[in-house]
Motif scaffolding. Structure first.
Motif, PDB file in Angstrom:
ATOM      1  N   THR A 198      32.908  54.780  26.470  1.00  0.00           N
ATOM      2  CA  THR A 198      33.953  55.651  25.929  1.00  0.00           C
ATOM      3  C   THR A 198      34.834  56.190  27.055  1.00  0.00           C
ATOM      4  N   GLY A 199      34.191  56.640  28.138  1.00  0.00           N
ATOM      5  CA  GLY A 199      34.941  57.149  29.277  1.00  0.00           C
ATOM      6  C   GLY A 199      35.804  56.081  29.924  1.00  0.00           C
ATOM      7  N   LEU A 200      35.253  54.880  30.084  1.00  0.00           N
ATOM      8  CA  LEU A 200      36.017  53.777  30.664  1.00  0.00           C
ATOM      9  C   LEU A 200      37.211  53.409  29.784  1.00  0.00           C
ATOM     10  N   HIS A 201      36.981  53.442  28.478  1.00  0.00           N
ATOM     11  CA  HIS A 201      38.063  53.089  27.548  1.00  0.00           C
ATOM     12  C   HIS A 201      39.201  54.107  27.611  1.00  0.00           C
ATOM     13  N   LEU A 202      38.856  55.382  27.778  1.00  0.00           N
ATOM     14  CA  LEU A 202      39.876  56.416  27.857  1.00  0.00           C
ATOM     15  C   LEU A 202      40.772  56.236  29.079  1.00  0.00           C
ATOM     16  N   LEU A 203      40.229  55.626  30.136  1.00  0.00           N
ATOM     17  CA  LEU A 203      40.997  55.417  31.360  1.00  0.00           C
ATOM     18  C   LEU A 203      41.668  54.052  31.398  1.00  0.00           C
ATOM     19  N   LYS A 204      41.477  53.263  30.365  1.00  0.00           N
ATOM     20  CA  LYS A 204      41.989  51.903  30.333  1.00  0.00           C
ATOM     21  C   LYS A 204      43.510  51.885  30.165  1.00  0.00           C
ATOM     22  N   HIS A 205      44.155  50.974  30.880  1.00  0.00           N
ATOM     23  CA  HIS A 205      45.593  50.768  30.758  1.00  0.00           C
ATOM     24  C   HIS A 205      45.853  49.268  30.677  1.00  0.00           C
ATOM     25  N   THR A 206      46.674  48.849  29.729  1.00  0.00           N
ATOM     26  CA  THR A 206      47.015  47.437  29.582  1.00  0.00           C
ATOM     27  C   THR A 206      48.386  47.193  30.208  1.00  0.00           C
ATOM     28  N   PRO A 207      48.443  46.458  31.325  1.00  0.00           N
ATOM     29  CA  PRO A 207      49.728  46.237  31.995  1.00  0.00           C
ATOM     30  C   PRO A 207      50.685  45.404  31.149  1.00  0.00           C
ATOM     31  N   LYS A 208      51.971  45.646  31.346  1.00  0.00           N
ATOM     32  CA  LYS A 208      53.001  44.831  30.732  1.00  0.00           C
ATOM     33  C   LYS A 208      53.273  43.623  31.626  1.00  0.00           C
ATOM     34  N   LEU A 209      53.989  42.662  31.096  1.00  0.00           N
ATOM     35  CA  LEU A 209      54.345  41.481  31.862  1.00  0.00           C
ATOM     36  C   LEU A 209      55.162  41.885  33.088  1.00  0.00           C
ATOM     37  N   GLY A 210      54.739  41.432  34.258  1.00  0.00           N
ATOM     38  CA  GLY A 210      55.426  41.765  35.501  1.00  0.00           C
ATOM     39  C   GLY A 210      54.892  43.004  36.188  1.00  0.00           C
ATOM     40  N   GLU A 211      53.954  43.677  35.565  1.00  0.00           N
ATOM     41  CA  GLU A 211      53.381  44.913  36.106  1.00  0.00           C
ATOM     42  C   GLU A 211      52.025  44.639  36.751  1.00  0.00           C
ATOM     43  N   CYS A 212      51.877  45.055  37.981  1.00  0.00           N
ATOM     44  CA  CYS A 212      50.590  45.000  38.673  1.00  0.00           C
ATOM     45  C   CYS A 212      50.037  46.422  38.700  1.00  0.00           C
ATOM     46  N   TYR A 213      48.877  46.619  38.118  1.00  0.00           N
ATOM     47  CA  TYR A 213      48.344  47.964  37.906  1.00  0.00           C
ATOM     48  C   TYR A 213      47.143  48.215  38.810  1.00  0.00           C
ATOM     49  N   VAL A 214      47.152  49.353  39.505  1.00  0.00           N
ATOM     50  CA  VAL A 214      46.020  49.766  40.330  1.00  0.00           C
ATOM     51  C   VAL A 214      45.003  50.445  39.412  1.00  0.00           C
ATOM     52  N   GLU A 215      43.959  49.695  39.052  1.00  0.00           N
ATOM     53  CA  GLU A 215      42.981  50.225  38.107  1.00  0.00           C
ATOM     54  C   GLU A 215      42.089  51.277  38.753  1.00  0.00           C
ATOM     55  N   ASP A 216      41.729  51.063  39.994  1.00  0.00           N
ATOM     56  CA  ASP A 216      40.987  52.094  40.728  1.00  0.00           C
ATOM     57  C   ASP A 216      41.166  51.872  42.221  1.00  0.00           C
ATOM     58  N   LEU A 217      41.033  52.948  42.970  1.00  0.00           N
ATOM     59  CA  LEU A 217      41.098  52.915  44.432  1.00  0.00           C
ATOM     60  C   LEU A 217      40.148  53.984  44.934  1.00  0.00           C
ATOM     61  N   VAL A 218      39.136  53.556  45.681  1.00  0.00           N
ATOM     62  CA  VAL A 218      38.092  54.476  46.126  1.00  0.00           C
ATOM     63  C   VAL A 218      37.857  54.308  47.623  1.00  0.00           C
ATOM     64  N   VAL A 219      37.737  55.417  48.318  1.00  0.00           N
ATOM     65  CA  VAL A 219      37.400  55.419  49.743  1.00  0.00           C
ATOM     66  C   VAL A 219      36.077  56.151  49.918  1.00  0.00           C
ATOM     67  N   HIS A 220      35.215  55.603  50.750  1.00  0.00           N
ATOM     68  CA  HIS A 220      33.911  56.208  50.997  1.00  0.00           C
ATOM     69  C   HIS A 220      34.089  57.662  51.455  1.00  0.00           C
ATOM     70  N   PRO A 221      33.324  58.592  50.879  1.00  0.00           N
ATOM     71  CA  PRO A 221      33.476  60.011  51.228  1.00  0.00           C
ATOM     72  C   PRO A 221      33.407  60.296  52.732  1.00  0.00           C
ATOM     73  N   GLN A 222      32.580  59.558  53.456  1.00  0.00           N
ATOM     74  CA  GLN A 222      32.434  59.794  54.895  1.00  0.00           C
ATOM     75  C   GLN A 222      33.562  59.171  55.719  1.00  0.00           C
ATOM     76  N   HIS A 223      34.443  58.429  55.066  1.00  0.00           N
ATOM     77  CA  HIS A 223      35.537  57.765  55.791  1.00  0.00           C
ATOM     78  C   HIS A 223      36.905  58.196  55.292  1.00  0.00           C
ATOM     79  N   GLN A 224      36.949  59.253  54.497  1.00  0.00           N
ATOM     80  CA  GLN A 224      38.231  59.747  54.019  1.00  0.00           C
ATOM     81  C   GLN A 224      38.974  60.456  55.147  1.00  0.00           C
TER      82      GLN A 224
END
Length: 214
Positions: free
Chosen positions: A112-138
């Motif tokens: 349910t949580g994953l679905h709430l964050l889901k986005h369906t890109p349109k044609l020509g759109e590149c979507y950043v679904e997630d970006l994570v950096v290790h807490p010790q390397h931020q």
């Protein structure tokens, strides 16, 4: 300080490390609704990496400093030939069978949580679904390097015209970073469900179209 890293597509040998990174990076959102421990969340994410949805138009990369995984990012786009992609984790029985040990109800809550964050890109759109950096390397510029890699990837593709993402309106530091790299807010959405379940109800949708985009 900027750290020199290597960005490359993820391979199976790094799935466990990437899953742990994902659990630490944004697992707190799902802990609120699932009560899953970080260890269980990492296990579920690892199984999702091992048994991904049937979708060709995704690319997950890792940021590697020597042999340590310090960041990860997933890009998603729509295929030009209009193929129907099965994106729901419910379509993969292997994922269900492997993750059943954490409890069916918790899995349903996670979906349910994953679905709430889901986005369906349109044609020509590149979507950043997630970006994570290790807490010790931020704070080392790793997120910036991943973002720049995504921008370059989009610009070099003949079928893509924009790079997009969603960011929580309360995440002012991330918003400032995106604006610095020429992302522009298109609109904001308010969701009672994401506020109730994930603790963040307002999200900004931002787009980058290249150096000439104002």
């Amino acid at each position: 300080m900027t750290t020199s890293i290597q960005i490359e597509p993820v391979c199976p040998q790094f799935h466990q490390a990437v899953a742990e990174l994902m659990a630490y990076g944004f697992g707190h959102k799902f802990q609120k609704i699932t009560s899953l421990s970080i260890t269980d969340l990492a296990y579920v994410f690892e199984q999702l990496l091992n048994h991904p949805p049937i979708e060709q138009s995704t690319l997950r990369v890792i940021a590697r400093e020597n042999e340590e995984i310090v960041g990860t990012m997933c890009l998603k786009w729509k295929e030009a030939d209009n193929r129907v992609a099965i994106t729901s984790v419910r379509a993969n029985p292997h994922w269900w069978s492997q993750c059943n040990r954490v409890g069916m109800w918790k899995l349903l809550q996670l979906i349910t949580g994953l679905h709430l964050l889901k986005h369906t890109p349109k044609l020509g759109e590149c979507y950043v679904e997630d970006l994570v950096v290790h807490p010790q390397h931020q704070g080392k510029g790793i997120g910036t390097q991943l973002l720049q890699w995504a921008q370059k990837y989009m610009l070099q593709s003949k079928s893509m015209s924009s790079l997009s993402l969603h960011v929580a309106s309360q995440n002012h530091q991330a918003i400032q970073l995106y604006e610095r790299y020429q992302f522009r807010k298109q609109y904001s959405t308010n969701s009672f469900l994401t506020g109730l379940l994930l603790g963040e109800n307002q999200w900004h949708y931002m787009i980058y179209k290249g150096d000439s985009y104002v």
